[in-house]
Design a protein around this motif. Structure first.
Motif, PDB file in Angstrom:
ATOM      1  N   ARG A 100       0.814  -1.214   0.000  1.00  0.00           N
ATOM      2  CA  ARG A 100       0.000   0.000   0.000  1.00  0.00           C
ATOM      3  C   ARG A 100       0.851   1.269   0.000  1.00  0.00           C
ATOM      4  NH1 ARG A 100      -5.410   0.064  -1.267  1.00  0.00           N
ATOM      5  NH2 ARG A 100      -6.265  -1.947  -0.723  1.00  0.00           N
ATOM      6  N   PHE A 154      -1.492   0.283  -6.878  1.00  0.00           N
ATOM      7  CA  PHE A 154      -0.592  -0.255  -5.856  1.00  0.00           C
ATOM      8  C   PHE A 154       0.223  -1.397  -6.456  1.00  0.00           C
ATOM      9  CE2 PHE A 154      -4.303   1.431  -3.614  1.00  0.00           C
ATOM     10  CZ  PHE A 154      -3.690   2.352  -2.775  1.00  0.00           C
ATOM     11  N   GLY A 200      -6.437   1.236  -7.268  1.00  0.00           N
ATOM     12  CA  GLY A 200      -6.902   1.898  -6.056  1.00  0.00           C
ATOM     13  C   GLY A 200      -8.271   2.530  -6.218  1.00  0.00           C
ATOM     14  N   ASP A 238     -10.320  -1.391  -6.612  1.00  0.00           N
ATOM     15  CA  ASP A 238      -9.706  -2.519  -5.891  1.00  0.00           C
ATOM     16  C   ASP A 238      -9.558  -3.785  -6.724  1.00  0.00           C
ATOM     17  OD1 ASP A 238      -9.135  -1.170  -3.521  1.00  0.00           O
ATOM     18  OD2 ASP A 238     -11.115  -1.561  -2.705  1.00  0.00           O
TER      19      ASP A 238
END
Length: 82
Positions: free
Chosen positions: A19, A31, A48, A51
């Motif tokens: 992260r 990420f 991000g 997800d």
């Protein structure tokens, strides 16, 4: 060393999200994801914005989330490639 979050993806494989290792995207960060807990082997990216682990990189280094279309521009850009 950064703390990594472990996640199991749809194939059943466990991957590790850093992260604190991010690259800027148009809609949200990407990420860095590793395939090993020691962060020795890079696996890909996690979007991000939504997800998702479903991302793709082209030969110019552009990263795109195939779910929400979040995009990271290429590191090196050349107008001749347009």
């Amino acid at each position: 060393m950064a703390e990594l979050e472990s996640h199991t993806i749809s194939s059943g494989k466990t991957v590790f999200v850093a992260r604190d290792e991010v690259e800027r995207g148009a809609k949200g960060p990407f990420f860095i994801v590793y395939s090993t807990e020691d962060a020795e082997s890079r696996w890909g990216y996690r979007c991000g914005n939504c997800d998702s682990f479903d991302t793709a990189m082209d030969t110019m280094g552009r990263v795109e989330c195939t779910v929400c279309s979040n995009v990271r521009k290429p590191e090196e850009w050349d107008a001749a490639h347009e």
